[in-house]
Design a protein around this motif. Structure first.
Motif, mmCIF file in Angstrom:
data_model
loop_
_atom_site.group_PDB
_atom_site.id
_atom_site.type_symbol
_atom_site.label_atom_id
_atom_site.label_comp_id
_atom_site.label_asym_id
_atom_site.label_seq_id
_atom_site.Cartn_x
_atom_site.Cartn_y
_atom_site.Cartn_z
ATOM 1 N N THR A 1 -12.833 -39.421 -84.665
ATOM 2 C CA THR A 1 -12.470 -40.767 -85.092
ATOM 3 C C THR A 1 -11.213 -41.274 -84.404
ATOM 4 O O THR A 1 -11.161 -42.418 -83.950
ATOM 5 C CB THR A 1 -12.256 -40.795 -86.614
ATOM 6 N N TYR A 2 -10.200 -40.446 -84.331
ATOM 7 C CA TYR A 2 -8.909 -40.931 -83.859
ATOM 8 C C TYR A 2 -8.613 -40.637 -82.390
ATOM 9 O O TYR A 2 -7.665 -41.181 -81.833
ATOM 10 C CB TYR A 2 -7.801 -40.359 -84.737
ATOM 11 N N THR B 1 -16.206 -41.934 -91.928
ATOM 12 C CA THR B 1 -16.630 -40.964 -90.915
ATOM 13 C C THR B 1 -16.026 -39.594 -91.196
ATOM 14 O O THR B 1 -16.720 -38.577 -91.156
ATOM 15 C CB THR B 1 -16.220 -41.443 -89.512
ATOM 16 N N VAL B 2 -14.752 -39.550 -91.496
ATOM 17 C CA VAL B 2 -14.095 -38.274 -91.799
ATOM 18 C C VAL B 2 -14.661 -37.680 -93.088
ATOM 19 O O VAL B 2 -14.924 -36.474 -93.170
ATOM 20 C CB VAL B 2 -12.563 -38.446 -91.886
ATOM 21 N N ALA B 3 -14.901 -38.514 -94.093
ATOM 22 C CA ALA B 3 -15.466 -38.011 -95.351
ATOM 23 C C ALA B 3 -16.879 -37.475 -95.159
ATOM 24 O O ALA B 3 -17.259 -36.447 -95.731
ATOM 25 C CB ALA B 3 -15.465 -39.118 -96.396
ATOM 26 N N GLY B 4 -17.668 -38.139 -94.342
ATOM 27 C CA GLY B 4 -19.031 -37.676 -94.081
ATOM 28 C C GLY B 4 -19.071 -36.356 -93.345
ATOM 29 O O GLY B 4 -19.881 -35.469 -93.670
ATOM 30 N N HIS C 1 -13.867 -49.692 -93.670
ATOM 31 C CA HIS C 1 -13.498 -48.311 -93.973
ATOM 32 C C HIS C 1 -14.199 -47.313 -93.063
ATOM 33 O O HIS C 1 -14.466 -46.186 -93.479
ATOM 34 C CB HIS C 1 -13.845 -47.997 -95.428
ATOM 35 N N ARG C 2 -14.481 -47.693 -91.839
ATOM 36 C CA ARG C 2 -15.260 -46.854 -90.940
ATOM 37 C C ARG C 2 -14.602 -45.499 -90.682
ATOM 38 O O ARG C 2 -15.264 -44.467 -90.710
ATOM 39 C CB ARG C 2 -15.464 -47.588 -89.618
ATOM 40 N N ALA D 1 -13.751 -31.751 -91.525
ATOM 41 C CA ALA D 1 -12.698 -32.765 -91.568
ATOM 42 C C ALA D 1 -11.926 -32.800 -90.254
ATOM 43 O O ALA D 1 -11.596 -33.874 -89.746
ATOM 44 C CB ALA D 1 -11.750 -32.484 -92.730
ATOM 45 N N GLY D 2 -11.655 -31.637 -89.698
ATOM 46 C CA GLY D 2 -10.936 -31.590 -88.421
ATOM 47 C C GLY D 2 -11.734 -32.207 -87.290
ATOM 48 O O GLY D 2 -11.203 -32.991 -86.492
ATOM 49 N N SER D 3 -13.016 -31.876 -87.209
ATOM 50 C CA SER D 3 -13.832 -32.434 -86.132
ATOM 51 C C SER D 3 -14.051 -33.934 -86.329
ATOM 52 O O SER D 3 -14.061 -34.696 -85.357
ATOM 53 C CB SER D 3 -15.173 -31.705 -86.047
ATOM 54 N N GLY D 4 -14.207 -34.380 -87.578
ATOM 55 C CA GLY D 4 -14.370 -35.811 -87.834
ATOM 56 C C GLY D 4 -13.125 -36.602 -87.492
ATOM 57 O O GLY D 4 -13.192 -37.690 -86.928
#
Length: 106
Positions: free
Chosen positions: A93-94, A57-60, A52-53, A86-89
């Motif tokens: 991430t993606y 990451t987005v949740a953190g 669930h990486r 959330a936008g920066s995460g």
């Protein structure tokens, strides 16, 4: 009090990210006295973090942005901070993070 709380949260955020930055690697090769290298294959069991990486990451980053925004501007700041986090995460991430690691065999 607000300053002390914000410094504490920032330090907690930094220490939390460093805890996940280190990654343990286990060697699957054994070397005998005659320098013969044997490879033992076993089924790889992924950890919860590995499974669930992206979501973690987005949740953190969302939680961190909400905390910093909440300290700076109350409820409205927390809402803006969570959206920015959330936008920066998600961007990291993606789009930015390297997905494929190349392991060398020696």
């Amino acid at each position: 009090m607000k300053r002390v709380l914000s410094i504490f949260l920032l330090n907690l955020l930094i220490v939390g990210t460093l805890a996940f930055a280190t990654e343990s690697t286990a060697s699957a090769q054994t070397v005998t006295r005659t320098t013969v290298v044997r490879t033992r294959y076993r089924r790889h069991r992924r950890t919860f973090w590995q499974k669930h990486r992206d979501k973690l990451t987005v949740a953190g980053t969302t939680l961190g942005g909400a905390a910093i925004g909440g300290l700076a501007g109350g409820k409205k700041g927390a809402a803006i901070g969570s959206l920015a986090g959330a936008g920066s995460g998600a961007l990291y991430t993606y789009k930015i993070r390297k997905r494929h690691r190349h392991y060398r065999r020696y």
